[in-house]
Design an enzyme around this catalytic site. Sequence first.
Site, short mmCIF file in Angstrom:
data_model
loop_
_atom_site.label_atom_id
_atom_site.label_comp_id
_atom_site.label_asym_id
_atom_site.label_seq_id
_atom_site.Cartn_x
_atom_site.Cartn_y
_atom_site.Cartn_z
N GLU A 34 0.87 -1.17 0.00
CA GLU A 34 0.00 0.00 0.00
C GLU A 34 0.91 1.23 0.00
OE1 GLU A 34 -2.68 0.39 3.32
OE2 GLU A 34 -3.57 2.21 2.45
N ARG A 260 5.58 -12.86 9.59
CA ARG A 260 6.24 -11.57 9.38
C ARG A 260 7.66 -11.60 9.92
NH1 ARG A 260 2.39 -7.41 8.85
NH2 ARG A 260 3.87 -5.75 9.27
N LYS A 270 4.81 0.61 9.14
CA LYS A 270 4.86 1.89 8.44
C LYS A 270 4.26 3.02 9.27
CE LYS A 270 3.12 0.11 4.73
NZ LYS A 270 2.46 -0.09 3.43
P1 ATP Z 1 2.93 -2.20 7.85
O1 ATP Z 1 2.32 -2.88 9.02
O2 ATP Z 1 4.35 -1.87 8.03
O3 ATP Z 1 2.14 -1.04 7.34
P2 ATP Z 1 1.66 -3.67 5.86
O4 ATP Z 1 1.50 -5.14 5.88
O5 ATP Z 1 0.48 -2.86 6.18
O6 ATP Z 1 2.90 -3.30 6.73
P3 ATP Z 1 1.70 -3.45 3.04
O7 ATP Z 1 2.15 -2.34 2.20
O8 ATP Z 1 0.27 -3.78 3.06
O9 ATP Z 1 2.22 -3.15 4.50
O10 ATP Z 1 2.57 -4.75 2.75
C1 ATP Z 1 2.92 -5.23 1.49
C2 ATP Z 1 3.31 -6.67 1.63
O11 ATP Z 1 4.44 -6.79 2.51
C3 ATP Z 1 2.19 -7.50 2.24
O12 ATP Z 1 2.08 -8.69 1.51
C4 ATP Z 1 2.66 -7.74 3.64
O13 ATP Z 1 2.16 -8.94 4.11
C5 ATP Z 1 4.19 -7.75 3.49
N1 ATP Z 1 4.84 -7.36 4.75
C6 ATP Z 1 4.63 -6.24 5.46
N2 ATP Z 1 5.35 -6.24 6.59
C7 ATP Z 1 6.04 -7.40 6.61
C8 ATP Z 1 6.97 -8.01 7.52
N3 ATP Z 1 7.32 -7.40 8.65
N4 ATP Z 1 7.48 -9.21 7.19
C9 ATP Z 1 7.14 -9.83 6.06
N5 ATP Z 1 6.28 -9.31 5.16
C10 ATP Z 1 5.72 -8.13 5.42
MG MG Z 2 -1.31 -2.97 5.07
#
Ligand code: ATP
Ligand code: MG
Length: 551
Positions: A34, A260, A270
Amino acid sequence: MTDIEKPTNFIQQVISADLDAGRVDSVVTRFPPEPNGYLHIGHAKSICLNFGLAQQFGGVCNLRFDDTNPEKEDDEYVQAIIEDVRWLGFDWAGEPKFASDYFAQLYSWAQHLIREGKAYICELNAEQMREYRGTLTEVGKNSPYRERLVEESLELLEQMKIGAVDEGTMTLRAKIDMQSPNINMRDPVMYRIKKMAHHRTGDTWNIYPSYDFAHGQEDAIEGVTHSVCTLEFAANRPLYEWFTNNLPLPSTPHQYEFGRLNLNYTVTSKRKLKQLVDENHVDGWDDPRMPTISGLRRRGVTSAAVREFCDSLAVAKTDGIVDLAQFEHFIRDDLNETARRAMCVLNPLKITLSNYEEGKEELLSAAGHPNRDDLPARQLPFGREIYIDHSDFSEDTSLSRKKFKRLVIGDYVRLRGASVIRADQVIRDSHDQIIEIVGSYVPDTVGENPPEGIRPRGVIHWVSATNSVDCDLYLYENLFTEAAPDAGEGSFIDHLNPQSLKIVKNCKAELGLGDAVVGQQYQFEREGYYCLDGKHSSAEKLVFNRTINLR
Ligand code: ATP
Ligand code: MG
């Protein structure tokens, strides 16, 4: 295409089996960020996994922006994410893709579900909706709008879309099961009203799809075969499947979840990283203390080190916390092989070599890297006045040779790549501080052993005092003092390390570092790994970031 050298993780096993059984012809994965912030080391794990699977099985991986929530999204983030994924060394199939490209298609699929009696416009407000939803231990109850006529829902959805309905007063919900033990299945919201411009679609839409209504359909449009996400989406999988089963989609993707990546002494969210930026605790998203990809890059961590680290991690069905030291191991490992050697004196102490001809200067040649002939040799100006580090000198002649392998008054030391020298006399200022050493060099000792009877205590680094470059060094420590800054009471902000940045001014670096470029890593011998900082450096003053110390 199923020959895999490394032990196979469960996703590789699933893919192998799908290919072998002919359930899929070729593999399509995607990385779906995102654009509401910069990518961090956790994302790197997902990137390496998704792009890695595609590479391994001869398939493709899409880069798709999940831009369904205009409130927090921005093109700045889109561009940064593109740069970061490229820097990590991956390439996606075709152009980057955007969920917003599919808004019209998603809308028509929403109409389809309404027509099928599987979705309805609900007028419960947020609070009522929470009440009706029930809890983990209590089932929900049906919305009074659940049996609304199809025609009415279709008309209201259109009204919502064109902006004729107030925010928060209506939603489109899937008609699934308010009794389901899985709360995600209790008539989840598919569309909410947001009268807000979108960074790509502008004012076209006043409604935006939920993650759940969008994600699986986006996967299906792109022919994604294996939709890999993190564990927190496991409970959303039945809903993902409900949509993919109830819509006339061009393909049927499947979702798989893995744990994760969490690193200690940092935060990988983020939202929290954005807070650090917004509240000016750090110097932007790419502050070298940040666990963002851009921060790591600015700090001098190589993309190879990030990839190697991510590939070393288990792809498991549980979340884990990885020790920062494990990441650091890969950072040093790669830098040891790739970083050019150079000398920089952090706390300069001048030595005048009294027996060296005044005004004379020679150029000594030194290796760019101890075991890489492909890297260019360095030219080190050597003359009567040089700098060594204050910490490499002592007046204490009782220090054993074993304990202090540096310069002691009356004794010898070798200057790396140059002569053997001796310290003869200490010069002090009016405050009794040592300001200079008078010494002498032993002729014909560059690359040669000194005459019998002269035993240098060790080898120290140095630079010419008359022909070197000035620089400041930024030394970084962990951003947080707690291993788990976001656990426990209070805010993670409370655990910020006030010592996380130390600036060492007026260092002296060897002449060649005047040509240092951003993106080139150096090992400052005996000090650590460094790289030029593009933001802080100027023509007058170079600034180097310490990537990591030597072990
Ligand atoms: P954040 O919690 O940091 O905002 P998010 O999952 O909301 O992370 P996205 O932009 O939706 O962020 O994530 C893009 C991809 O990266 C998704 O498939 C998510 O599952 C993966 N991802 C995000 N954080 C991690 C992590 N700490 N370890 C492994 N994969 C991750
Ligand atoms: Mg997300």
